[in-house]
Scaffold this motif. Structure first.
Motif, short mmCIF file in Angstrom:
data_model
loop_
_atom_site.label_atom_id
_atom_site.label_comp_id
_atom_site.label_asym_id
_atom_site.label_seq_id
_atom_site.Cartn_x
_atom_site.Cartn_y
_atom_site.Cartn_z
N LEU A 1 0.83 -1.20 0.00
CA LEU A 1 0.00 0.00 0.00
C LEU A 1 0.87 1.26 0.00
O LEU A 1 0.54 2.25 -0.66
CB LEU A 1 -0.94 0.00 1.21
N LEU A 2 1.97 1.22 0.73
CA LEU A 2 2.89 2.36 0.73
C LEU A 2 3.46 2.58 -0.68
O LEU A 2 3.65 3.73 -1.11
CB LEU A 2 4.02 2.13 1.72
N GLU A 3 3.69 1.50 -1.40
CA GLU A 3 4.19 1.64 -2.77
C GLU A 3 3.13 2.29 -3.66
O GLU A 3 3.45 3.10 -4.54
CB GLU A 3 4.58 0.27 -3.32
N LYS A 4 1.85 1.96 -3.43
CA LYS A 4 0.77 2.60 -4.17
C LYS A 4 0.73 4.10 -3.84
O LYS A 4 0.49 4.93 -4.73
CB LYS A 4 -0.57 1.95 -3.84
N ALA A 5 0.96 4.43 -2.58
CA ALA A 5 0.97 5.84 -2.17
C ALA A 5 2.11 6.58 -2.86
O ALA A 5 1.95 7.73 -3.30
CB ALA A 5 1.09 5.94 -0.65
N LYS A 6 3.25 5.94 -2.95
CA LYS A 6 4.40 6.55 -3.61
C LYS A 6 4.11 6.81 -5.08
O LYS A 6 4.52 7.84 -5.64
CB LYS A 6 5.64 5.66 -3.46
N GLU A 7 3.39 5.89 -5.72
CA GLU A 7 3.09 6.02 -7.15
C GLU A 7 2.31 7.29 -7.46
O GLU A 7 2.44 7.85 -8.55
CB GLU A 7 2.30 4.80 -7.63
N ILE A 8 1.46 7.74 -6.51
CA ILE A 8 0.68 8.95 -6.77
C ILE A 8 1.30 10.18 -6.10
O ILE A 8 0.67 11.23 -6.02
CB ILE A 8 -0.79 8.78 -6.36
N GLY A 9 2.52 10.02 -5.59
CA GLY A 9 3.26 11.17 -5.10
C GLY A 9 3.08 11.53 -3.64
O GLY A 9 3.52 12.61 -3.21
N LEU A 10 2.49 10.64 -2.83
CA LEU A 10 2.34 10.95 -1.41
C LEU A 10 3.66 10.73 -0.68
O LEU A 10 4.33 9.71 -0.88
CB LEU A 10 1.26 10.06 -0.78
N GLU A 11 4.05 11.67 0.16
CA GLU A 11 5.28 11.56 0.93
C GLU A 11 5.04 10.97 2.31
O GLU A 11 5.95 10.39 2.91
CB GLU A 11 5.95 12.93 1.05
N LYS A 12 3.83 11.14 2.84
CA LYS A 12 3.48 10.54 4.11
C LYS A 12 2.02 10.15 4.10
O LYS A 12 1.22 10.71 3.34
CB LYS A 12 3.77 11.48 5.28
N VAL A 13 1.67 9.15 4.89
CA VAL A 13 0.29 8.67 4.98
C VAL A 13 -0.08 8.51 6.45
O VAL A 13 0.79 8.31 7.31
CB VAL A 13 0.10 7.32 4.25
N LEU A 14 -1.37 8.60 6.72
CA LEU A 14 -1.88 8.43 8.07
C LEU A 14 -2.47 7.03 8.21
O LEU A 14 -3.27 6.59 7.37
CB LEU A 14 -2.96 9.47 8.37
N VAL A 15 -2.06 6.32 9.26
CA VAL A 15 -2.58 4.98 9.55
C VAL A 15 -3.16 5.00 10.96
O VAL A 15 -2.54 5.52 11.89
CB VAL A 15 -1.48 3.91 9.46
N THR A 16 -4.35 4.44 11.13
CA THR A 16 -4.96 4.38 12.45
C THR A 16 -5.48 2.97 12.72
O THR A 16 -5.72 2.19 11.79
CB THR A 16 -6.15 5.36 12.58
N CYS A 17 -5.64 2.64 13.99
CA CYS A 17 -6.28 1.37 14.35
C CYS A 17 -6.81 1.48 15.77
O CYS A 17 -6.32 2.27 16.58
CB CYS A 17 -5.30 0.20 14.24
N ARG A 18 -7.82 0.68 16.09
CA ARG A 18 -8.38 0.67 17.44
C ARG A 18 -7.35 0.16 18.43
O ARG A 18 -6.54 -0.71 18.10
CB ARG A 18 -9.63 -0.21 17.48
N GLU A 19 -7.41 0.66 19.64
CA GLU A 19 -6.41 0.30 20.64
C GLU A 19 -6.46 -1.18 21.00
O GLU A 19 -5.47 -1.75 21.47
CB GLU A 19 -6.58 1.14 21.91
N ASN A 20 -7.60 -1.85 20.77
CA ASN A 20 -7.71 -3.28 21.09
C ASN A 20 -7.38 -4.18 19.90
O ASN A 20 -7.50 -5.39 19.98
CB ASN A 20 -9.10 -3.61 21.63
#
Length: 205
Positions: free
Chosen positions: A86-105
């Motif tokens: 997924l990070l590689e897909k983000a790089k393909e469209i020029g994103l330098e950083k992405v936000l990732v979240t998840c529930r604490e449990n």
């Protein structure tokens, strides 16, 4: 990800296509691409959604990626492979950083995040009552480079693909496992529709 179980695989494909330009329909949602994590035999290990940028509440909860690994394949490192792809897909469209979240449990998802960013320690209120959510930014280029050797050695020629009509049977198998459904899909859908109609009759609708 659960859409096919509430309607049909064909409707799910329509939704995947619509998600690519969802902002033209609903400006508070982000355009997104849905993917299946598969190997050369088209076996589905997981599903994901890549939101091309983040709007509205996604800046707090949700972020750029949503992803899941099928129950029988969890704990084997495939979540890390999926996030790296997924990070590689983000790089393909020029994103330098992405936000990732998840529930604490969600221990598995938190470990996957930490494979890329170190320690996830920022908690924010979640849309899920009583549950907080980890929220972390990932530097795309740095993390692709630093994780490439470890991930590539275990990747089994895995890749992300956009769902097609040819994936129907495998996708339904994946969803039945994800939701612990033992009966065949058509029977399950008929029972769901019948149950819904009965509730409607009780409500006088």
């Amino acid at each position: 990800i659960k859409y096919v179980l509430n309607d049909s695989y064909e409707k799910y494909l329509e939704k995947c296509e619509a998600d690519k330009s969802i902002e033209s329909i609903n400006p508070v949602w982000s355009n997104a691409t849905n993917y299946l994590l598969v190997d050369d035999d088209n076996y589905i290990y997981g599903c994901s959604q890549f939101r091309h940028h983040i709007l509205g509440e996604l800046i707090n909860v949700g972020g750029n990626f949503a992803y899941a690994i099928r129950p029988s394949e969890r704990g084997k490192g495939y979540g890390t492979i999926q996030l790296k792809l997924l990070l590689e897909k983000a790089k393909e469209i020029g994103l330098e950083k992405v936000l990732v979240t998840c529930r604490e449990n969600n221990i598995g998802s938190k470990k996957t995040m930490e494979n890329f960013i170190g320690k996830a320690d920022t908690l924010v209120p979640s849309i899920h009552d009583g549950i907080m959510e980890y929220r972390c930014w990932i530097n795309v280029n740095e993390n692709i480079k630093s994780n490439s050797k470890n991930v590539d050695n275990n990747s089994k020629n895995m890749y992300l693909k956009f769902p097609t009509k040819d994936d129907k049977n495998e996708y339904i198998k994946y969803q039945k496992e994800e939701h612990n459904i033992d009966l065949n899909y058509e029977q399950w859908l008929d029972d769901k529709i019948r149950s819904s109609n009965q509730v409607g009759n009780i409500d006088g609708k």
